[in-house]
Design an enzyme around this catalytic site. Sequence first.
Site, PDB file in Angstrom:
ATOM      1  N   LYS A  44      36.246  54.261  45.041  1.00  0.00           N
ATOM      2  CA  LYS A  44      37.078  54.948  46.038  1.00  0.00           C
ATOM      3  C   LYS A  44      37.891  56.030  45.650  1.00  0.00           C
ATOM      4  O   LYS A  44      37.834  56.332  44.263  1.00  0.00           O
ATOM      5  CB  LYS A  44      38.226  53.888  46.320  1.00  0.00           C
ATOM      6  CG  LYS A  44      39.158  53.355  45.362  1.00  0.00           C
ATOM      7  CD  LYS A  44      40.239  54.291  44.823  1.00  0.00           C
ATOM      8  CE  LYS A  44      41.078  53.934  43.326  1.00  0.00           C
ATOM      9  NZ  LYS A  44      41.787  54.828  42.892  1.00  0.00           N
ATOM     10  N   GLY A  95      37.618  55.362  35.142  1.00  0.00           N
ATOM     11  CA  GLY A  95      37.600  56.844  35.730  1.00  0.00           C
ATOM     12  C   GLY A  95      38.630  57.301  36.702  1.00  0.00           C
ATOM     13  O   GLY A  95      38.803  58.121  37.216  1.00  0.00           O
ATOM     14  N   ASP A 124      42.622  47.273  44.016  1.00  0.00           N
ATOM     15  CA  ASP A 124      41.917  48.037  44.952  1.00  0.00           C
ATOM     16  C   ASP A 124      40.806  47.150  45.187  1.00  0.00           C
ATOM     17  O   ASP A 124      39.700  47.739  46.003  1.00  0.00           O
ATOM     18  CB  ASP A 124      41.204  49.063  43.930  1.00  0.00           C
ATOM     19  CG  ASP A 124      42.512  50.065  43.454  1.00  0.00           C
ATOM     20  OD1 ASP A 124      43.348  50.233  44.214  1.00  0.00           O
ATOM     21  OD2 ASP A 124      42.239  50.691  42.479  1.00  0.00           O
TER      22      ASP A 124
HETATM   23  O1  C5P Z   1      45.536  45.455  40.155  1.00  0.00           O
HETATM   24  P1  C5P Z   1      44.845  45.648  38.874  1.00  0.00           P
HETATM   25  O2  C5P Z   1      44.431  44.582  38.120  1.00  0.00           O
HETATM   26  O3  C5P Z   1      43.631  46.749  39.003  1.00  0.00           O
HETATM   27  O4  C5P Z   1      45.951  46.609  38.004  1.00  0.00           O
HETATM   28  C1  C5P Z   1      45.906  47.079  36.654  1.00  0.00           C
HETATM   29  C2  C5P Z   1      46.997  47.191  36.219  1.00  0.00           C
HETATM   30  O5  C5P Z   1      47.741  48.434  36.559  1.00  0.00           O
HETATM   31  C3  C5P Z   1      48.090  46.470  36.389  1.00  0.00           C
HETATM   32  O6  C5P Z   1      48.308  45.334  35.535  1.00  0.00           O
HETATM   33  C4  C5P Z   1      49.466  47.265  36.513  1.00  0.00           C
HETATM   34  O7  C5P Z   1      49.824  47.476  35.221  1.00  0.00           O
HETATM   35  C5  C5P Z   1      48.920  48.569  36.746  1.00  0.00           C
HETATM   36  N1  C5P Z   1      49.160  48.686  38.533  1.00  0.00           N
HETATM   37  C6  C5P Z   1      50.654  48.891  39.069  1.00  0.00           C
HETATM   38  N2  C5P Z   1      50.688  49.051  40.141  1.00  0.00           N
HETATM   39  C7  C5P Z   1      49.892  48.971  41.115  1.00  0.00           C
HETATM   40  C8  C5P Z   1      48.523  48.650  40.587  1.00  0.00           C
HETATM   41  C9  C5P Z   1      48.225  48.742  39.240  1.00  0.00           C
HETATM   42  O8  C5P Z   1      51.451  49.317  38.023  1.00  0.00           O
HETATM   43  N3  C5P Z   1      50.174  49.204  42.442  1.00  0.00           N
END
Ligand code: C5P
Length: 360
Positions: free
Chosen positions: A21, A123, A162
């Site tokens: 994405k 990335g 995502d």
């Molecule tokens: O959802 P995901 O596991 O990909 O997110 C990884 C980290 O990125 C989360 O633990 C958080 O620290 C940060 N994040 C965030 N706000 C979002 C998505 C991700 O702060 N909307």
Amino acid sequence: MPRDTLPVGGARVVTAVAPAKINLHLGVGDLRADGYHDVHTVYRAVDMWERVTVAFLHPDDHAAARERPDGGDLIVSVIGHGADKVPEDRTNLAARAVELLRTEAGIDTPIVVQVRKEVPVAGGMAGGSADAAAALLATDRLLGLRLGSAALEERAARLGSDVPFCLRGGTAIGSGRGEKLVPLLHARAEQHIVVVLARGGLSTPEVFAELDRLRADDGEGGAAHELPEAGSTDELLRALGGSDPEAIADLLVNDMEPAALSLMPALHRTLRVGHEAGALHGMVSGSGPTCLFFCATNEHALDVADEIAQAGISPLITVTRGPARGAHITEDAAGYGRLNDPSTSRDSTRTGRDTKPTRK
Ligand code: C5P
């Protein structure tokens, strides 16, 4: 995945792919109590694919698998670009997706998972999330669960913000932490993009934390940072209904860019080089450090890619296009996964592409 065995008892090898994405618009709100940030984003899937194959382990290998330190019930291998930076254990996002569905289904037969990477690792293009999306779809088919898209998306959101979008693909508005989606079916015009990898990756939580720090700094009258805040998406949504790449390029915005630039100042040069190469617009992809350069046509993108390649600033430059479809099954065949098969070993299949732009 080997196909040296006749199908026995429904043995199956299933492969699914899921797209990378980009965010055409990424507005980031405040840090929430749960550690996430509210986002308002326009996601677009692009023509770069993660491929995940799942299969039951061949019964002849069960005894040997039990001797493994990890217990041998989930055997993970990762091949392709950047594979050496991806864990081959239960922390792997594809493995977590397989484990989630398998546990729900109460199935403990050993499963072999192979991930082939094309999307940059760490990335800012959701490579790990695409692995999880493809793994969910493939495992759903392997186990015959037929969960359906709503139930798969609910599991996807548990695995990462995502992941639901990587399942759906196309172009969509994302809200909440990115997992709440509204498809933008009118956004159909093809877009041509040069993808410029950085040397090294950035951790998504660290880039979010850096953005919080820069914003706090600003609030306290500290060093003034240039922190543009992405506003409304109205104009972009209108432009996406048309086919003028320049009009779209003028409206692209990423709130996370200053944080990625702060953590990796070398990206300033990448953006400058892409701008000088004549791209319509350049920006950091999501949390970075991959940079994207938006172009008018495929030919234009190839020219921009060639010029950026000459600057020697990137280990890999690719030309891609969007929108791309979501995750889908590409293979469903009879067979088993094997232990120690050369086709699933990292070293025999790692691709070592270099800085030449890929011409499609
Ligand atoms: O959802 P995901 O596991 O990909 O997110 C990884 C980290 O990125 C989360 O633990 C958080 O620290 C940060 N994040 C965030 N706000 C979002 C998505 C991700 O702060 N909307």
